[in-house]
Enzyme design. Structure first.
Site, PDB file in Angstrom:
ATOM      1  CE1 TYR A 222      41.063  43.326  49.692  1.00  0.00           C
ATOM      2  CE2 TYR A 222      40.312  41.244  50.596  1.00  0.00           C
ATOM      3  CZ  TYR A 222      41.335  42.128  50.298  1.00  0.00           C
ATOM      4  OH  TYR A 222      42.611  41.817  50.608  1.00  0.00           O
ATOM      5  CG  PHE A 324      44.469  38.801  42.473  1.00  0.00           C
ATOM      6  CD1 PHE A 324      43.462  39.458  41.774  1.00  0.00           C
ATOM      7  CD2 PHE A 324      44.215  37.517  42.939  1.00  0.00           C
ATOM      8  CE1 PHE A 324      42.234  38.832  41.536  1.00  0.00           C
ATOM      9  CE2 PHE A 324      42.989  36.886  42.710  1.00  0.00           C
ATOM     10  CZ  PHE A 324      41.997  37.545  42.005  1.00  0.00           C
ATOM     11  CD  GLU A 325      44.748  39.263  50.036  1.00  0.00           C
ATOM     12  OE1 GLU A 325      45.537  38.690  50.760  1.00  0.00           O
ATOM     13  OE2 GLU A 325      44.090  40.255  50.418  1.00  0.00           O
ATOM     14  CB  ILE A 326      38.815  37.463  45.020  1.00  0.00           C
ATOM     15  CG1 ILE A 326      39.074  38.381  43.810  1.00  0.00           C
ATOM     16  CG2 ILE A 326      37.295  37.376  45.303  1.00  0.00           C
ATOM     17  CD1 ILE A 326      38.385  37.948  42.534  1.00  0.00           C
ATOM     18  CG  HIS A 361      46.655  38.568  54.041  1.00  0.00           C
ATOM     19  ND1 HIS A 361      46.093  39.382  53.093  1.00  0.00           N
ATOM     20  CD2 HIS A 361      46.642  39.275  55.200  1.00  0.00           C
ATOM     21  CE1 HIS A 361      45.759  40.543  53.639  1.00  0.00           C
ATOM     22  NE2 HIS A 361      46.087  40.503  54.916  1.00  0.00           N
TER      23      HIS A 361
END
Ligand code: GDP
Ligand code: MN
Length: 447
Positions: A222, A324-326, A361
């Site tokens: 995601y 923002f994170e992938i 996280h």
């Protein structure tokens, strides 16, 4: 020897008021004791000097044990430098989705963010969009967002989902009166958002349940998009496919400092957790810490000070900015992460303090991943106010000095086109570029 006479008398219940002369005499034993101490010290100065040197050496070794050993080669280079012809393929190739959590009232910002992502990336790749909300979506949100996606070109699947009540809201072990009292007190101390119950629910959801939302369960990868962001470079390759190919699990664009007062007990609890679960120390965990400069055993006595581990060393509050994170959602669904989240959730710090999903996280990645499984999207220009990240490569000199991400604050970035890592970037000179201190420490684990 004559001074022996002045040994202090045993305290009497009714102390008489002393006259000046008597007072002076009464004070003498203390002077005497000091003098005796000085004399003993003088006699044993060698021993004391050796002790002091040992303590100092211990401090030096201790501090040096927190130095991150940089690898011989760059273990985390950008996946691509500059532009390439984006491979037009509107049926996605990785099992991935673009995901936005938002409120109906975020619609204006959401539309702008979506336009940015579509224009810079998704018009060529056509990944599906999933929108999550704790309330029913408004017709306005759905229409305007739907239009922003289709206007942006590239057919994308769009789903508007609500969050099941069990994933959003107080768990039954939280004392809600107590929680509201803490929130009010944090608000008085000017901790941003801490007075808003819904913000706490959001942070808890993002930290754990997000990845188990039924609408996301079928996806592995995601990309988190917030309704208040902008991408300032074109992304002409598929980041999900590259993450997979390079064995990466978590990707970020900005690393910066957390405000200690939002999460006063988080680090200490995780340091305890790490010890109890016997989780080995990664270099990324070390990079997120600063050593105490106090000598043993004094530093162990300050373990109770905010953000310290049981040895008295300190979290430097570096973390990835999770707006923002992938990432690989299988990481967040792993038994290790679930155990980690349950531990935090049962503690209640999402409500009694204001634990954000960013430090949660980040510390999870530092605890549970190899540093080379964490990817810096150094080629993604990104804005989330008040900061932005601009994509410029360090020179060889800067690299040698450990300035792994150049300090662009107040510099004219248009002057170095040859150092541009991204594609067609337009770094905005009006927005503050993030300070590179955290970046440098974290990047030293991989380059
Ligand atoms: P910041 O980035 O920490 O300044 O906070 P934001 O206001 O950007 O919120 C972070 C994300 O959570 C954004 O995507 C918001 O739309 C979303 N969000 C925050 N609070 C709520 C809420 O109460 N309900 C929903 N559905 N989304 C929320
Ligand atoms: Mn935001």
């Amino acid at each position: 020897m004559a001074h022996r006479r002045f040994r202090p008398a045993s305290p009497s219940p009714s102390l008489p008021v002393l006259q000046p002369a008597e007072h002076a005499r009464a004070m003498r034993p203390a002077t005497y004791r000091t003098r005796r101490l000085v004399r003993t010290a003088a006699r044993n100065w060698r021993l004391l000097a050796i002790g002091a040197v040992l303590l100092l050496l211990e401090v030096v070794f201790h501090v040096r044990s927190f130095a991150v050993v940089r690898p011989a080669t760059n273990l985390d280079p950008p996946f691509h430098i500059g532009c390439q012809e984006p491979i037009l393929n509107t049926s996605s190739r990785a099992n991935a989705a673009l995901v936005m959590l938002a409120r109906n009232s975020d619609v204006d910002g959401a539309v702008d963010s979506i336009r940015s992502v579509q224009e810079q990336f998704n018009q060529h790749f056509g990944y599906p969009w999933v929108f999550l909300n704790d309330k029913e979506w408004s017709r306005e949100f759905k229409t305007r967002v739907g239009k922003a996606i289709s206007d942006g070109g590239g057919a994308s699947d769009i789903t508007f989902e609500t969050i099941p009540p069990g994933m959003w809201g107080y768990p039954n072990w939280i004392d809600q009166d107590e929680a509201r009292k803490s929130m009010a007190s944090m608000e008085r101390r000017k901790i941003s958002y801490a007075g808003k119950e819904s913000y706490h629910h959001m942070c808890r959801f993002n930290s754990g349940f997000f990845f188990d939302h039924p609408a996301l369960l079928n996806y592995k990868w995601y990309w988190r998009v917030e309704p208040d962001i902008e991408f300032t470079c074109a992304v002409t390759y598929d980041p999900f496919v590259e993450m997979e190919r390079n064995d990466k699990r978590y990707g970020y664009t900005i690393a910066l400092w957390e405000l200690g007062k939002t999460v006063p007990s988080l680090f200490r609890k995780l340091a305890d957790y790490k010890m109890r679960r016997r989780i080995p120390t990664t270099s990324l965990w070390t990079a997120m810490m600063d050593p105490s400069y106090l000598p043993w055993p004094i530093r162990r006595l300050i373990w109770w000070v905010r953000n310290r581990d049981p040895y008295g060393d300190l979290w430097n509050m570096c973390h990835f900015w999770s707006n923002f994170e992938i990432a690989d959602m299988e990481f967040f669904r792993s038994a290790e992460y679930r155990d980690f989240f349950r531990f935090l959730d049962e503690d209640g710090g999402f409500y009694y303090e204001r634990w954000g999903d960013a430090p949660v996280h980040s510390l999870a990645a530092a605890l549970l991943l190899r540093p080379d499984q964490v990817h810096h999207f150094a080629d993604f220009g990104y804005v989330h106010r008040p900061f932005q990240y601009c994509t410029h490569a360090p020179t060889d000199d800067e690299l040698r000095r450990g300035e792994l991400v150049p300090d662009l604050r107040g510099r004219d970035v248009s002057a170095w086109p040859e150092r541009e890592l991204g594609c067609n970037c337009h770094c905005d000179p009006r927005i503050e570029t993030v300070a590179p201190a955290c970046f440098n420490r974290i990047r030293s684990t991989v380059m």
